[in-house]
Write a protein that holds these residues in place. Structure first.
Motif, PDB file in Angstrom:
ATOM      1  N   ILE A  48      85.082  13.867  17.592  1.00  0.00           N
ATOM      2  CA  ILE A  48      84.132  13.528  16.493  1.00  0.00           C
ATOM      3  C   ILE A  48      84.536  12.712  15.431  1.00  0.00           C
ATOM      4  O   ILE A  48      83.956  11.761  14.759  1.00  0.00           O
ATOM      5  CB  ILE A  48      83.658  15.097  16.143  1.00  0.00           C
ATOM      6  N   LEU A  49      85.691  12.947  14.964  1.00  0.00           N
ATOM      7  CA  LEU A  49      86.284  12.337  13.995  1.00  0.00           C
ATOM      8  C   LEU A  49      86.471  10.839  14.219  1.00  0.00           C
ATOM      9  O   LEU A  49      86.198   9.781  13.674  1.00  0.00           O
ATOM     10  CB  LEU A  49      87.818  12.698  13.522  1.00  0.00           C
ATOM     11  N   ASN A  50      86.835  10.556  15.320  1.00  0.00           N
ATOM     12  CA  ASN A  50      87.138   9.266  16.133  1.00  0.00           C
ATOM     13  C   ASN A  50      85.682   8.367  16.177  1.00  0.00           C
ATOM     14  O   ASN A  50      85.500   7.319  16.095  1.00  0.00           O
ATOM     15  CB  ASN A  50      88.094   9.167  17.220  1.00  0.00           C
ATOM     16  N   LEU A  51      84.589   9.091  16.669  1.00  0.00           N
ATOM     17  CA  LEU A  51      83.396   8.769  16.610  1.00  0.00           C
ATOM     18  C   LEU A  51      83.030   8.075  15.351  1.00  0.00           C
ATOM     19  O   LEU A  51      82.348   7.010  15.234  1.00  0.00           O
ATOM     20  CB  LEU A  51      82.492   9.652  17.062  1.00  0.00           C
ATOM     21  N   VAL A  52      83.089   8.990  14.116  1.00  0.00           N
ATOM     22  CA  VAL A  52      82.650   8.438  12.955  1.00  0.00           C
ATOM     23  C   VAL A  52      83.537   7.554  12.169  1.00  0.00           C
ATOM     24  O   VAL A  52      83.186   6.779  11.502  1.00  0.00           O
ATOM     25  CB  VAL A  52      82.437   9.667  11.960  1.00  0.00           C
ATOM     26  N   LEU A  53      84.517   7.361  12.818  1.00  0.00           N
ATOM     27  CA  LEU A  53      85.530   6.379  12.379  1.00  0.00           C
ATOM     28  C   LEU A  53      85.051   5.178  13.046  1.00  0.00           C
ATOM     29  O   LEU A  53      85.410   3.828  12.218  1.00  0.00           O
ATOM     30  CB  LEU A  53      87.252   6.687  13.041  1.00  0.00           C
ATOM     31  N   VAL A  54      84.305   4.963  14.058  1.00  0.00           N
ATOM     32  CA  VAL A  54      84.194   3.741  14.656  1.00  0.00           C
ATOM     33  C   VAL A  54      82.476   3.203  13.825  1.00  0.00           C
ATOM     34  O   VAL A  54      82.462   2.105  13.511  1.00  0.00           O
ATOM     35  CB  VAL A  54      83.696   3.861  16.118  1.00  0.00           C
ATOM     36  N   GLN A  55      81.818   4.389  13.691  1.00  0.00           N
ATOM     37  CA  GLN A  55      80.504   4.239  12.989  1.00  0.00           C
ATOM     38  C   GLN A  55      80.227   5.573  12.260  1.00  0.00           C
ATOM     39  O   GLN A  55      80.088   6.474  12.996  1.00  0.00           O
ATOM     40  CB  GLN A  55      79.494   3.517  14.045  1.00  0.00           C
ATOM     41  N   PRO A  56      79.800   5.479  11.341  1.00  0.00           N
ATOM     42  CA  PRO A  56      79.098   6.830  10.641  1.00  0.00           C
ATOM     43  C   PRO A  56      77.839   7.105  11.360  1.00  0.00           C
ATOM     44  O   PRO A  56      77.218   6.506  11.650  1.00  0.00           O
ATOM     45  CB  PRO A  56      78.611   6.470   9.078  1.00  0.00           C
ATOM     46  N   LEU A  57      77.813   8.683  11.722  1.00  0.00           N
ATOM     47  CA  LEU A  57      76.721   8.862  12.706  1.00  0.00           C
ATOM     48  C   LEU A  57      75.944   9.920  11.866  1.00  0.00           C
ATOM     49  O   LEU A  57      76.558  10.987  11.312  1.00  0.00           O
ATOM     50  CB  LEU A  57      77.505   9.226  14.088  1.00  0.00           C
ATOM     51  N   CYS A  58      74.557  10.193  12.576  1.00  0.00           N
ATOM     52  CA  CYS A  58      74.101  11.537  12.494  1.00  0.00           C
ATOM     53  C   CYS A  58      74.297  12.373  13.400  1.00  0.00           C
ATOM     54  O   CYS A  58      74.859  11.984  14.500  1.00  0.00           O
ATOM     55  CB  CYS A  58      72.603  11.135  12.292  1.00  0.00           C
ATOM     56  N   VAL A  59      73.847  13.617  13.217  1.00  0.00           N
ATOM     57  CA  VAL A  59      74.277  14.950  14.309  1.00  0.00           C
ATOM     58  C   VAL A  59      73.553  14.519  15.443  1.00  0.00           C
ATOM     59  O   VAL A  59      74.182  14.741  16.595  1.00  0.00           O
ATOM     60  CB  VAL A  59      73.693  16.103  13.649  1.00  0.00           C
ATOM     61  N   CYS A  60      72.327  13.874  15.558  1.00  0.00           N
ATOM     62  CA  CYS A  60      71.809  13.799  16.834  1.00  0.00           C
ATOM     63  C   CYS A  60      72.419  12.643  17.691  1.00  0.00           C
ATOM     64  O   CYS A  60      72.606  13.006  18.679  1.00  0.00           O
ATOM     65  CB  CYS A  60      70.316  13.497  16.588  1.00  0.00           C
ATOM     66  N   LEU A  61      73.023  11.802  17.022  1.00  0.00           N
ATOM     67  CA  LEU A  61      73.945  10.862  17.757  1.00  0.00           C
ATOM     68  C   LEU A  61      75.233  11.579  18.223  1.00  0.00           C
ATOM     69  O   LEU A  61      75.693  11.187  19.506  1.00  0.00           O
ATOM     70  CB  LEU A  61      74.101   9.776  17.119  1.00  0.00           C
ATOM     71  N   ILE A  62      75.716  12.338  17.470  1.00  0.00           N
ATOM     72  CA  ILE A  62      77.142  12.814  17.712  1.00  0.00           C
ATOM     73  C   ILE A  62      77.059  13.854  18.908  1.00  0.00           C
ATOM     74  O   ILE A  62      77.544  13.959  19.754  1.00  0.00           O
ATOM     75  CB  ILE A  62      77.697  13.565  16.332  1.00  0.00           C
ATOM     76  N   LYS A  63      75.493  14.639  18.762  1.00  0.00           N
ATOM     77  CA  LYS A  63      75.446  15.433  19.912  1.00  0.00           C
ATOM     78  C   LYS A  63      75.130  14.742  21.234  1.00  0.00           C
ATOM     79  O   LYS A  63      75.529  15.340  22.143  1.00  0.00           O
ATOM     80  CB  LYS A  63      74.129  16.244  19.452  1.00  0.00           C
ATOM     81  N   GLU A  64      74.246  13.809  21.194  1.00  0.00           N
ATOM     82  CA  GLU A  64      73.999  12.834  22.570  1.00  0.00           C
ATOM     83  C   GLU A  64      75.512  12.376  23.061  1.00  0.00           C
ATOM     84  O   GLU A  64      75.546  12.577  24.313  1.00  0.00           O
ATOM     85  CB  GLU A  64      73.435  11.486  22.032  1.00  0.00           C
ATOM     86  N   ILE A  65      76.383  12.110  22.266  1.00  0.00           N
ATOM     87  CA  ILE A  65      77.450  11.457  22.529  1.00  0.00           C
ATOM     88  C   ILE A  65      78.431  12.596  23.321  1.00  0.00           C
ATOM     89  O   ILE A  65      79.097  12.397  24.426  1.00  0.00           O
ATOM     90  CB  ILE A  65      78.268  10.595  21.741  1.00  0.00           C
ATOM     91  N   THR A  66      78.614  13.770  22.548  1.00  0.00           N
ATOM     92  CA  THR A  66      79.422  14.723  23.028  1.00  0.00           C
ATOM     93  C   THR A  66      78.625  15.732  24.017  1.00  0.00           C
ATOM     94  O   THR A  66      79.309  16.568  24.725  1.00  0.00           O
ATOM     95  CB  THR A  66      79.955  15.670  21.705  1.00  0.00           C
ATOM     96  N   ASN A  67      77.484  15.871  24.074  1.00  0.00           N
ATOM     97  CA  ASN A  67      76.800  16.715  25.116  1.00  0.00           C
ATOM     98  C   ASN A  67      77.010  18.077  24.786  1.00  0.00           C
ATOM     99  O   ASN A  67      77.239  19.039  25.422  1.00  0.00           O
ATOM    100  CB  ASN A  67      76.835  16.469  26.410  1.00  0.00           C
ATOM    101  N   MET A  68      76.923  18.424  23.252  1.00  0.00           N
ATOM    102  CA  MET A  68      77.409  19.397  22.838  1.00  0.00           C
ATOM    103  C   MET A  68      76.396  20.248  22.320  1.00  0.00           C
ATOM    104  O   MET A  68      75.300  19.715  21.752  1.00  0.00           O
ATOM    105  CB  MET A  68      78.231  19.550  21.741  1.00  0.00           C
ATOM    106  N   PRO A  69      76.069  21.783  22.360  1.00  0.00           N
ATOM    107  CA  PRO A  69      75.004  22.443  21.516  1.00  0.00           C
ATOM    108  C   PRO A  69      74.938  22.308  20.341  1.00  0.00           C
ATOM    109  O   PRO A  69      75.973  22.428  19.826  1.00  0.00           O
ATOM    110  CB  PRO A  69      75.219  23.773  22.297  1.00  0.00           C
ATOM    111  N   ASP A  70      73.917  22.540  19.415  1.00  0.00           N
ATOM    112  CA  ASP A  70      73.795  22.490  18.169  1.00  0.00           C
ATOM    113  C   ASP A  70      74.746  23.417  17.410  1.00  0.00           C
ATOM    114  O   ASP A  70      75.478  22.997  16.479  1.00  0.00           O
ATOM    115  CB  ASP A  70      72.266  22.985  17.635  1.00  0.00           C
ATOM    116  N   SER A  71      74.909  24.712  17.683  1.00  0.00           N
ATOM    117  CA  SER A  71      75.489  25.630  17.107  1.00  0.00           C
ATOM    118  C   SER A  71      77.059  25.227  17.346  1.00  0.00           C
ATOM    119  O   SER A  71      77.994  25.567  16.474  1.00  0.00           O
ATOM    120  CB  SER A  71      75.483  27.097  17.505  1.00  0.00           C
ATOM    121  N   LYS A  72      77.694  24.829  18.580  1.00  0.00           N
ATOM    122  CA  LYS A  72      79.053  24.280  18.641  1.00  0.00           C
ATOM    123  C   LYS A  72      79.246  23.284  17.926  1.00  0.00           C
ATOM    124  O   LYS A  72      80.225  23.099  17.272  1.00  0.00           O
ATOM    125  CB  LYS A  72      79.194  24.241  20.102  1.00  0.00           C
TER     126      LYS A  72
END
Length: 110
Positions: A48-72
């Motif tokens: 997650i840290l390295n994803l936002v180092l590439v580009q600031p991201l909203c939760v929906c994009l981080i969720k899509e990339i990581t395939n992680m449930p909201d609570s986790k």
């Protein structure tokens, strides 16, 4: 207490156990560093840290990339935020995650 003579002499030169204790970081700094190590000990948080180092991201994009449930995902984002590696910025209805200067130190090269 019996300790080896060479160690005893060196400890005396450093001012005894009190002198040694004064040469390390205080408990607050040690706790801060421990928190950073904890935050970085998870491969998903490092991702997650390295994803936002590439580009600031909203939760929906981080969720899509990581395939992680909201609570986790929320749990992992909170750990990164609480330890000063990323920060949240509100933009309209969105929350955008950005790396902090501290977080930039932990980029993992591809």
């Amino acid at each position: 207490m019996i300790i080896p003579e060479p160690i005893e002499n060196e400890v005396k030169m450093l001012g005894g156990t009190e002198g040694i204790a004064l040469r390390i970081a205080d408990d607050e700094k040690l706790a801060r560093q421990s928190g950073i190590h904890h935050a970085l000990s998870s491969s998903i948080r490092l991702k997650i840290l390295n994803l936002v180092l590439v580009q600031p991201l909203c939760v929906c994009l981080i969720k899509e990339i990581t395939n992680m449930p909201d609570s986790k995902l929320s749990y992992h984002l909170s750990i990164l935020v609480d330890n000063g590696l990323i920060h949240r910025e509100k933009s309209g209805n969105w929350i955008i995650y950005h790396p902090t200067e501290e977080g930039r130190k932990y980029k993992v090269e591809p």
